[in-house]
Design an enzyme around this catalytic site. Structure first.
Site, short mmCIF file in Angstrom:
data_model
loop_
_atom_site.label_atom_id
_atom_site.label_comp_id
_atom_site.label_asym_id
_atom_site.label_seq_id
_atom_site.Cartn_x
_atom_site.Cartn_y
_atom_site.Cartn_z
N LYS A 1 0.82 -1.21 0.00
CA LYS A 1 0.00 0.00 0.00
C LYS A 1 0.86 1.26 0.00
CE LYS A 1 -4.01 -1.98 2.39
NZ LYS A 1 -4.79 -2.35 1.20
N LYS B 1 -2.36 2.77 9.37
CA LYS B 1 -2.83 2.22 10.65
C LYS B 1 -2.50 0.73 10.61
CE LYS B 1 -5.58 0.32 13.19
NZ LYS B 1 -5.11 -0.89 13.91
N PRO B 2 -1.36 0.35 11.23
CA PRO B 2 -1.02 -1.07 11.23
C PRO B 2 -1.91 -1.83 12.19
CG PRO B 2 0.56 0.15 12.57
CD PRO B 2 -0.40 1.17 11.99
N ALA C 1 -15.47 -9.23 7.86
CA ALA C 1 -16.33 -8.63 8.89
C ALA C 1 -15.94 -7.17 9.11
CB ALA C 1 -16.20 -9.42 10.20
N GLU D 1 -9.35 -5.38 0.46
CA GLU D 1 -8.75 -6.69 0.16
C GLU D 1 -9.06 -7.58 1.36
OE1 GLU D 1 -7.40 -7.49 -2.64
OE2 GLU D 1 -7.29 -5.49 -3.50
N GLY E 1 -10.79 -11.58 2.95
CA GLY E 1 -10.34 -12.95 3.24
C GLY E 1 -10.57 -13.93 2.11
N CYS F 1 -4.17 -14.72 3.59
CA CYS F 1 -5.46 -14.59 2.92
C CYS F 1 -5.59 -15.65 1.84
CB CYS F 1 -5.62 -13.20 2.33
SG CYS F 1 -4.26 -12.73 1.26
N LYS G 1 -16.26 -11.86 -5.29
CA LYS G 1 -17.25 -12.08 -4.23
C LYS G 1 -16.81 -11.36 -2.94
CE LYS G 1 -17.72 -16.73 -5.07
NZ LYS G 1 -18.33 -18.05 -4.93
P1 NAD Z 1 -9.03 -7.39 10.92
O1 NAD Z 1 -10.15 -7.15 9.98
O2 NAD Z 1 -9.31 -7.79 12.31
O3 NAD Z 1 -8.11 -6.08 11.04
C1 NAD Z 1 -7.51 -5.45 9.93
C2 NAD Z 1 -7.14 -4.01 10.29
O4 NAD Z 1 -8.34 -3.26 10.47
C3 NAD Z 1 -6.37 -3.89 11.61
O5 NAD Z 1 -5.40 -2.87 11.47
C4 NAD Z 1 -7.45 -3.48 12.59
O6 NAD Z 1 -6.96 -2.79 13.71
C5 NAD Z 1 -8.29 -2.57 11.71
N1 NAD Z 1 -9.68 -2.37 12.16
C6 NAD Z 1 -10.44 -3.14 12.96
N2 NAD Z 1 -11.64 -2.57 13.14
C7 NAD Z 1 -11.66 -1.42 12.44
C8 NAD Z 1 -12.61 -0.40 12.22
N3 NAD Z 1 -13.82 -0.44 12.76
N4 NAD Z 1 -12.29 0.63 11.42
C9 NAD Z 1 -11.07 0.70 10.84
N5 NAD Z 1 -10.11 -0.24 11.02
C10 NAD Z 1 -10.40 -1.29 11.80
O7 NAD Z 1 -8.11 -8.46 10.20
P2 NAD Z 1 -6.79 -9.19 10.75
O8 NAD Z 1 -7.18 -10.19 11.76
O9 NAD Z 1 -5.76 -8.16 11.08
O10 NAD Z 1 -6.29 -9.90 9.43
C11 NAD Z 1 -6.77 -11.11 8.96
C12 NAD Z 1 -7.67 -10.89 7.76
O11 NAD Z 1 -7.01 -10.14 6.75
C13 NAD Z 1 -8.05 -12.21 7.11
O12 NAD Z 1 -9.41 -12.17 6.78
C14 NAD Z 1 -7.20 -12.22 5.85
O13 NAD Z 1 -7.71 -13.03 4.83
C15 NAD Z 1 -7.18 -10.78 5.49
N6 NAD Z 1 -6.07 -10.47 4.58
C16 NAD Z 1 -6.36 -10.22 3.26
C17 NAD Z 1 -5.33 -9.97 2.37
C18 NAD Z 1 -5.64 -9.69 0.90
O14 NAD Z 1 -4.78 -9.19 0.20
N7 NAD Z 1 -6.82 -10.01 0.42
C19 NAD Z 1 -4.00 -9.96 2.81
C20 NAD Z 1 -3.74 -10.22 4.16
C21 NAD Z 1 -4.79 -10.47 5.04
#
Ligand code: NAD
Length: 475
Positions: free
Chosen positions: A161, A175-176, A231, A250, A252, A284, A443
């Site tokens: 990104k 925002k990591p 979610a 992006e 799951g 993912c 999807k």
């Molecule tokens: P997560 O959705 O719990 O969190 C992702 C990010 O969003 C975190 O930085 C979290 O702090 C932030 N976040 C949480 N609630 C928020 C809100 N209300 N507003 C704004 N930001 C918020 O996901 P995770 O557990 O960190 O990561 C796992 C998921 O990520 C899996 O579903 C995985 O498939 C997906 N993923 C997708 C890709 C892709 O390229 N498609 C790559 C890596 C991971």
């Protein structure tokens, strides 16, 4: 290397959260305290957006060549600090050092690929019905970008990104994940050291609902680029949609790997293991549904279970909550009739290690068949042939990646035609995308935009059509 307290990075300065609070970050390998991170809130988000806003116009006015050079300097500096970066990632995620090193290399490659766009980001010229009219496209920055990322491969997630965002002339607030604060803080400082002007990349630490959500809601944020779960993606998209911000998600996957009766079974086992269990299944693109033709099912199951039992340490999952969620899901599948071919248990009592797990006898509509676990758990499904395999692969709310193992080119290409997936792989794993390949799913795996590849430029810039009409009489 990792400070006791990991601060925010705003306008080039390290700052604690405005509220002065900190969160604890524990080591996944043994559960001990690694560091604390700033528990940021709306005020910190607003400050970071203001810093980004203030720096964007000057940054966006630089030439593409200059911005590409800046990205190259960051990537080269990252490469020269490979050891430091990978040790830090290994500490905060618990993954093996070799895996962390490979991730640093992948982040560097992304930077070098994007840097090259400085002299290659072509536009289009097109025809027009009006005489003496020349039409061309130019790329313009989107403006201020909020970059919200997951923890699983922290530096590549940031690199995918931050590099295109910087290159396209945006100023960003990163925002990591609260689970991987240190690598993002470190990357932000690296960018400054490489010469990126203050404010072009800001980093705010903390919890999603507390500091991520205010970024998504901020009307001064033009682009919301999110990588995480479906979610959370739904919550982010709803909020960003209310104010019609450009939104890229992006999400799951519940990726399937199909083993046909003409497959090289040793190879299929090898790739199933890599796809399902590398990074403790926290990808993912991890394969969590292994669809096997009836004729080779027993042989494949035996070989897969044997190879899984022999696996070395696959690394812990990211948190205790994640471990409990995964083990609960396995227990629930068992309660509903699934059998555990191997794994299904916690390993040791320190840290959050889940044994690589293979399940059998799971219904295709059971929770564990539909919901992403993001852990080292794969379920085997027995099918009578190709059509049933394709139906099963497509019977999912997700559509990120899919793989097929077969000796038949006809089967392989027909599979690609019929499956709903953004990435299809023949005779290898469900993961393994490279920086020049657009990545993204269909999807509920995403919004249809691609990350990486030249396609990433479409996310981080707007295409402007410029129409020039001349009067030949004035020439
Ligand atoms: P997560 O959705 O719990 O969190 C992702 C990010 O969003 C975190 O930085 C979290 O702090 C932030 N976040 C949480 N609630 C928020 C809100 N209300 N507003 C704004 N930001 C918020 O996901 P995770 O557990 O960190 O990561 C796992 C998921 O990520 C899996 O579903 C995985 O498939 C997906 N993923 C997708 C890709 C892709 O390229 N498609 C790559 C890596 C991971």
């Amino acid at each position: 290397m990792i400070p006791a307290e990991v601060p925010n990075l705003v306008a080039g300065e390290e700052r604690p959260a405005a509220g002065g609070e900190w969160l604890e970050k524990l080591r996944p390998s043994d559960g001990t305290l690694l560091c604390r991170l700033a528990r940021s809130g709306p005020e910190d988000a607003a400050d970071a957006v203001a810093a980004a806003r203030a720096s964007q116009a000057d940054w966006g006015a630089r030439t593409a060549v200059e911005r590409g050079d800046a990205v190259r300097s960051i990537a080269e500096l990252l490469r020269s600090r490979r050891d430091e970066a990978s040790e830090l990632v290994a500490a905060e995620t618990g993954k093996a050092l070799a895996l962390a090193q490979a991730e640093v290399d992948a982040a560097v490659e992304m930077g070098l690929f994007v840097a090259g766009e400085g002299r290659r980001s072509y536009g289009r010229t097109t025809t027009a019905s009006m005489p003496h009219r020349t039409v061309l496209t130019l790329r313009r920055p989107v403006g201020v970008a909020a970059l919200l990322v997951s923890f699983n491969t922290p530096l590549p997630n940031v690199a995918w990104k931050a590099f295109p965002s910087i290159f396209c002339g945006n100023a960003s607030v990163l925002k990591p994940s609260e689970h991987t604060p240190a690598s993002a803080w470190w990357f932000g400082r690296l960018c400054l050291e490489a010469g990126l002007p203050a404010g072009v990349l800001n980093v705010v630490q903390g919890l999603g609902p507390e500091v991520g959500q205010p970024l998504v809601d901020d009307p001064r944020v033009d682009l919301v680029s999110f990588t995480g779960s479906a979610a959370t993606g739904r919550v982010v998209a709803e909020a960003a949609g209310r104010r019609l911000a450009k939104t890229v998600l992006e999400l799951g996957g519940k990726n399937a790997l199909v083993v046909c009766d003409d497959a090289d079974l040793d190879r299929a086992v090898e790739w199933t293991i890599a796809s399902a269990f590398s990074n403790a299944g926290q990808r993912c693109a991890a394969a969590s549904r292994i669809v096997v033709f009836d004729g080779v099912y027993e042989t494949f199951r035996e070989r897969l279970a044997a190879a899984t039992r022999e696996l070395d340490e696959i690394g812990p999952v990211i948190s205790e909550a994640s471990m409990r969620r995964i083990l609960d899901a396995v227990a629930s599948a068992r309660d509903h009739g699934a059998t555990v071919a191997c794994g299904g248990i916690r390993v040791g009592d320190r840290g959050w290690h889940v044994a690589p797990t293979v399940l059998e006898g799971v219904a295709s509509d059971a929770g564990i068949s539909c919901e992403e676990l993001f852990g080292p758990v794969a379920a085997l499904y027995r099918v009578d042939g190709f059509d049933e395999a394709v139906t099963l692969v497509n019977d999912s709310p997700y559509g990120l990646t899919a793989a097929i193992h077969t000796a038949s080119i006809h089967r392989a290409m027909r599979f690609a035609e019929r499956v709903s997936a953004g990435v299809v792989v023949v005779n290898a794993g469900t993961h393994g995308s490279e920086p020049h390949m657009g990545f993204g799913g269909v999807k509920q795996s995403g919004t249809g935009w691609k990350e990486a590849g030249v396609e990433a430029l479409d996310v981080y810039s707007e295409t402007q059509y410029v129409n020039v009409v001349i009067d030949p009489a004035l020439a």
